[in-house]
Enzyme design. Structure first.
Site, PDB file in Angstrom:
ATOM      1  N   ASP A 221       0.802  -1.105   0.010  1.00  0.00           N
ATOM      2  CA  ASP A 221      -0.001  -0.027  -0.146  1.00  0.00           C
ATOM      3  C   ASP A 221       0.840   1.171   0.096  1.00  0.00           C
ATOM      4  O   ASP A 221       1.840   1.172   0.635  1.00  0.00           O
ATOM      5  CB  ASP A 221      -0.934  -0.147   1.358  1.00  0.00           C
ATOM      6  CG  ASP A 221      -2.014   1.309   0.995  1.00  0.00           C
ATOM      7  OD1 ASP A 221      -2.744   1.087   0.347  1.00  0.00           O
ATOM      8  OD2 ASP A 221      -1.798   2.016   2.305  1.00  0.00           O
ATOM      9  N   GLU A 281       1.579  -0.658  -4.961  1.00  0.00           N
ATOM     10  CA  GLU A 281       0.450   0.339  -5.385  1.00  0.00           C
ATOM     11  C   GLU A 281       1.360   1.768  -5.468  1.00  0.00           C
ATOM     12  O   GLU A 281       1.473   2.343  -4.576  1.00  0.00           O
ATOM     13  CB  GLU A 281      -0.441   0.546  -4.371  1.00  0.00           C
ATOM     14  CG  GLU A 281      -1.706   1.438  -4.661  1.00  0.00           C
ATOM     15  CD  GLU A 281      -2.293   2.179  -3.366  1.00  0.00           C
ATOM     16  OE1 GLU A 281      -3.543   2.586  -3.633  1.00  0.00           O
ATOM     17  OE2 GLU A 281      -1.771   2.266  -2.294  1.00  0.00           O
TER      18      GLU A 281
END
Length: 544
Positions: A221, A281
């Protein structure tokens, strides 16, 4: 500290055998996938029960969003304990059972790791709040004194991705104001200080904890975050806080120091057997910058957000495809393709909504699955689910809704629980009809998995056929592609040796001179000898 590769690490397999290079990976948003215990929230046991249906869909791996202990201020991306399962989602035993079942079905499992920030409920942050300025507990986070005579102003003008300032000021129990802490997202998500060796060692251990349990990799993330410019300079007045578009530079995203972290993590993953993979990401809309994360000693994949955000235009899509393939080829990495995820409006709605959006989304799927590399599917896209745009205000839970003062509705519309079977909401998501955490629209009764399994021309059946053919047809997946001459608004390319994909993104039907047999199309097409009549917003695969 720079780690060198473990000499006892398992040798890397030949490139052609690296599973992630052409895998189709299915994203499970844990809270909205399947509820086994009837509390209205998805859980690990519910996922495990439904894994056979994912195997029959034809995907290669499953990516689970965070299921760790969390207050759920941001859907689980505010982690309070990285080594345990939140009781709402189950237990570590439930996770181990899910992983074993997935592996028995031939499915790999990737889990989310959230390294940019913790939850404010994390033990570390509670210790930091209780400590004095300058104490070691504060060095794990980004604490700074305020500006102005009394420190009343934030340390700089950075903005939260969710809206509002990126700094919150602490107050002592007696109300006395003190230092400020950084949170690029919600105030319940304080940013970690990745220049602190203790932070780096902690995440080394977290990775090993889950690798030891048998996970096949990690989705990272905010992979372009973590390292901030040490001077904490102001950003330009009015500058957007989020996506990097290739012309924008932000002092808290895509800093060079992140790459040292990933070289360290790569050495850890390479020390385990079984081809463990990591995907970034990184909201960096510049293929060359993204490719820096994919150098041979760093990460294995990165989400292609430039492709995800591209409009339904042939010229723009071709440019993004070319740039992505070229940049990744330079570092020997496969390219990924993605149309939706838990952070963006579902693509049937993004592509126009209604019948137009549905038609375009089906065509976009066949285009994506014919491109070289790996594809990521977001749960429910195989059912053609649209964005739910009319959720009542009182059920919205995305922090964007609150931080924007009720101006931006946030991401709840793409996170509505899945419809599985039956004729009444929540369509099998929860047992005994228990009400889910977000309401499921009644009009989804025709979109349930059960209903679509019984409909030959359904979106689900198209996905199943495409994924089966992707495995069967020589040349699809990883490999080369060659563009073919095509009219304006049409993309056509050959995948070696004998597979052709053509997509009409225009408003008028076109006749294409294409040899071979039609093996799959997103809508009915006519074939007359070596001519294919391709309707608007339609894709076709041919073989031979």
């Amino acid at each position: 500290m720079q780690l060198t590769p473990d000499p006892s690490a398992v040798p890397s397999p030949p490139v052609a055998q690296q599973w992630w290079r052409d895998a189709v990976i299915y994203q499970v948003y844990v809270r909205s996938f399947a509820d086994a215990n009837g509390d209205g929230e998805g859980d690990l046991a519910g996922i495990r029960q439904r894994l056979p249906q994912l195997a029959s869909l034809g995907v290669d791996a499953v990516w689970l969003t965070p299921f760790y202990v969390s207050p759920l201020a941001d859907g689980g991306y505010d982690v309070a304990d990285y080594r345990d399962v939140d009781p709402r989602f189950g237990t570590l035993a439930d996770f181990d059972a899910l992983l074993a079942t997935a592996h028995d079905l031939g499915l790999r499992v990737i889990i989310d790791i959230v390294p940019n920030h913790t939850s404010a409920a994390h033990r570390w942050f509670r210790e930091a709040v209780a400590a004095e300025p300058g104490a070691p507990a504060r060095q794990r986070y980004m604490f700074r004194p305020g500006r102005g005579p009394n420190g009343d102003k934030p340390p700089n003008n950075w903005k939260s991705i969710f809206g509002g300032p990126a700094w919150t000021r602490l107050k002592r129990p007696d109300g006395t104001p003190e230092e400020w802490y950084l949170h690029l997202f919600d105030a319940e998500q304080p940013d970690l200080n990745w220049n602190n060796p203790e932070v780096r060692d902690e995440f080394d251990d977290v990775l090993r904890f889950w690798l030891d349990r048998g996970v096949d990799g990690f989705r990272i993330d905010v992979a372009h975050g973590m390292i901030k410019d040490p001077d904490l300079p102001d950003i330009a007045e009015g500058q957007a806080a989020g996506l990097l578009d290739g012309n924008t530079s932000l002092p808290y995203f895509d800093q060079d120091g992140v790459h040292e972290i990933y070289r360290r993590w790569r050495a850890i993953c390479d020390s385990y057997p079984g081809q463990r993979a990591m995907v970034a990401e990184a909201w960096v809309e510049d293929a060359r910058r993204v490719a820096r994360y994919l150098r041979p000693d760093e990460l294995h994949q990165a989400f292609n957000f430039e492709y995800l955000t591209a409009p339904w235009q042939a010229e723009k899509l071709r440019s993004v495809i070319d740039d992505s393939l070229s940049a990744n080829s330079d570092v020997g990495a496969p390219t990924t393709w993605v149309l939706s995820n838990h952070d963006v409006t579902r693509h049937p709605t993004r592509f126009g909504g209604g019948a137009t959006g549905a038609r375009r989304s089906r065509a976009a799927t066949l285009l994506m699955l014919a491109l070289p590399g790996s594809a990521y599917l977001y749960q429910g896209e195989e059912l053609g689910l649209p964005e739910v745009t009319d959720l009542p205000d009182e059920v919205l839970q995305d922090p964007t809704w609150q931080r924007s003062g009720g101006v931006e509705r946030g991401r709840d519309g793409c996170r509505v629980p899945l419809p599985w079977e039956g004729t009444e909401p929540p369509f099998g998501f929860s047992p005994d009809g228990a009400q889910p955490w977000l309401p499921v629209p009644g009009e989804w009764r025709s979109l349930t998995r059960k209903a679509q399994q019984e409909e030959p021309d359904s979106t689900l059946r198209m996905y199943m056929a495409a994924l089966r053919l992707r495995r069967e047809l020589t040349g699809l997946g990883d490999g080369e592609m060659t563009w073919l001459e095509a009219p304006e608004h049409v993309l056509a390319f050959r995948r070696d040796p004998d597979v052709v994909c053509a997509v009409n993104l225009g408003e008028q039907a076109v006749e294409l001179a294409l040899t071979g047999d039609v093996v799959l199309s997103s809508a009915p097409v006519e074939q007359h000898g070596d001519t294919v009549v391709l309707p608007p917003d339609t894709a076709v695969w041919l073989r031979g």
